[in-house]
Design an enzyme around this catalytic site. Structure first.
Site, mmCIF file in Angstrom:
data_model
loop_
_atom_site.group_PDB
_atom_site.id
_atom_site.type_symbol
_atom_site.label_atom_id
_atom_site.label_comp_id
_atom_site.label_asym_id
_atom_site.label_seq_id
_atom_site.Cartn_x
_atom_site.Cartn_y
_atom_site.Cartn_z
ATOM 1 N N GLY A 47 -19.215 -6.188 -11.437
ATOM 2 C CA GLY A 47 -19.098 -7.547 -10.913
ATOM 3 C C GLY A 47 -20.328 -8.371 -11.218
ATOM 4 O O GLY A 47 -21.326 -7.865 -11.751
ATOM 5 N N SER A 48 -20.263 -9.654 -10.860
ATOM 6 C CA SER A 48 -21.348 -10.559 -11.242
ATOM 7 C C SER A 48 -22.654 -10.254 -10.503
ATOM 8 O O SER A 48 -23.738 -10.437 -11.067
ATOM 9 C CB SER A 48 -20.912 -12.011 -11.001
ATOM 10 O OG SER A 48 -20.505 -12.183 -9.669
ATOM 11 N N GLY A 100 -21.368 -4.387 -5.465
ATOM 12 C CA GLY A 100 -21.041 -5.595 -4.702
ATOM 13 C C GLY A 100 -19.764 -5.368 -3.894
ATOM 14 O O GLY A 100 -19.277 -4.246 -3.766
ATOM 15 N N ALA A 101 -19.227 -6.466 -3.363
ATOM 16 C CA ALA A 101 -17.961 -6.385 -2.621
ATOM 17 C C ALA A 101 -17.349 -7.777 -2.542
ATOM 18 O O ALA A 101 -18.033 -8.785 -2.764
ATOM 19 C CB ALA A 101 -18.193 -5.836 -1.217
ATOM 20 N N GLU A 121 -15.090 2.669 -8.916
ATOM 21 C CA GLU A 121 -16.115 2.335 -7.910
ATOM 22 C C GLU A 121 -15.979 3.263 -6.699
ATOM 23 O O GLU A 121 -16.969 3.737 -6.155
ATOM 24 C CB GLU A 121 -15.962 0.876 -7.480
ATOM 25 C CG GLU A 121 -16.358 -0.106 -8.574
ATOM 26 C CD GLU A 121 -16.019 -1.554 -8.261
ATOM 27 O OE1 GLU A 121 -16.554 -2.434 -8.934
ATOM 28 O OE2 GLU A 121 -15.213 -1.808 -7.349
HETATM 29 C C1 5RP Z 1 -15.201 -5.229 -8.804
HETATM 30 C C2 5RP Z 1 -15.713 -5.376 -7.421
HETATM 31 C C3 5RP Z 1 -16.878 -6.286 -7.220
HETATM 32 O O1 5RP Z 1 -17.889 -5.594 -6.572
HETATM 33 C C4 5RP Z 1 -16.441 -7.442 -6.351
HETATM 34 O O2 5RP Z 1 -15.321 -8.069 -6.961
HETATM 35 C C5 5RP Z 1 -17.559 -8.466 -6.158
HETATM 36 O O3 5RP Z 1 -17.850 -9.092 -7.361
HETATM 37 P P1 5RP Z 1 -18.916 -10.244 -7.497
HETATM 38 O O4 5RP Z 1 -20.258 -9.628 -7.346
HETATM 39 O O5 5RP Z 1 -18.657 -10.796 -8.871
HETATM 40 O O6 5RP Z 1 -18.636 -11.277 -6.428
HETATM 41 O O7 5RP Z 1 -15.245 -4.779 -6.493
HETATM 42 O O8 5RP Z 1 -14.076 -4.389 -8.839
#
Ligand code: 5RP
Length: 235
Positions: A47-48, A100-101, A121
């Protein structure tokens, strides 16, 4: 635990402007660097926010032995940073997992999978001794479920699982033109009433055709670092 520079706090309006501009994802990614111990093998989410972490990891890469990655995208970025990536079966232990989440509650239970990497993950989170989740404050919720719950599903079971989701009050939406790193589809389930995250995580995972769902309750985070307007706090 980590705050924007003091000079940016001179007046409240200036401060709020600065905080608006502040890259919270970068701030929280930087805070996670403090958890790395010399010689660690690191588990890396996707994720970002994690991308920010990987970029920063370049500056301390001599400290770590290698990384285990949860997605092709994270692996590519790690390779770009010239950080060694090894397979899960090659490591005895993963002392630290950073990810992340999409949502987090006060019990450190999460919804993940917005980027579609939820299965790998979850495998890495469950294989790790410590799971640090890095988010900004917009991800903090009283109750999980406002963010549609991603479920990785074997294509054959798409309609069957969609019907099961309707039965439990959800509104399933097929994630268009998206195939996971494992070759499966994602169904995003809106409007679920998630009163008992662990019970729902188990229930959905028991449905034939489901690879896994994005509730992280059985293996929740150990610590959540939250980037707020006034710096990074622990959740
Ligand atoms: C990917 C995930 C990411 O951790 C979640 O989508 C958060 O992403 P971001 O840091 O871009 O907000 O679970 O499968």
């Amino acid at each position: 635990i980590r705050r924007p520079p003091r000079s940016t706090l001179s007046s409240s309006s200036a401060a709020s402007d600065v905080y608006k501009r502040q890259d919270k994802k970068n701030l929280v990614a930087e805070a996670a660097l403090d958890y790395i111990q010399s010689g660690d093998i690191l588990g890396i989410g996707s994720g970002s926010t994690v991308n920010k972490f990987i970029n920063l990891l370049g500056s301390v890469k001599n400290k770590i032995e290698a990384c285990v990655s949860s997605s092709q995208k994270s692996t590519e970025l790690l390779h770009k940073m010239k950080i060694p990536v090894i397979d899960l079966k090659e490591c005895d232990r993963i002392p630290l997992y950073i990810d992340g989440a999409d949502e987090a509650n006060s019990h450190k239970e999460l919804i993940k999978g917005g980027g579609g990497a939820l299965t790998r993950e979850k495998i890495l989170a469950q294989s790790s001794e410590k799971f640090i989740c890095i988010i900004d404050e917009s991800k903090v919720v009283d109750k999980l479920g406002k963010f549609p719950l991603p479920i990785e599903v074997i294509q054959l079971a798409q309609s069957k699982i969609s019907l099961e989701m309707i039965k439990i009050g959800g509104r399933p939406v097929y994630r268009n033109q998206f195939i996971t790193d494992n070759g499966h589809i994602i169904i995003d389930v809106h409007d679920l009433d998630i009163n008992e995250p662990m019970a729902l995580e188990k229930k959905i995972n028991h449905m034939p055709g489901v690879i896994t769902n994005g509730i992280f309750s059985i293996r929740s985070a150990d610590e959540i670092l939250i980037a707020t307007d006034s710096g990074v706090i622990k959740g």
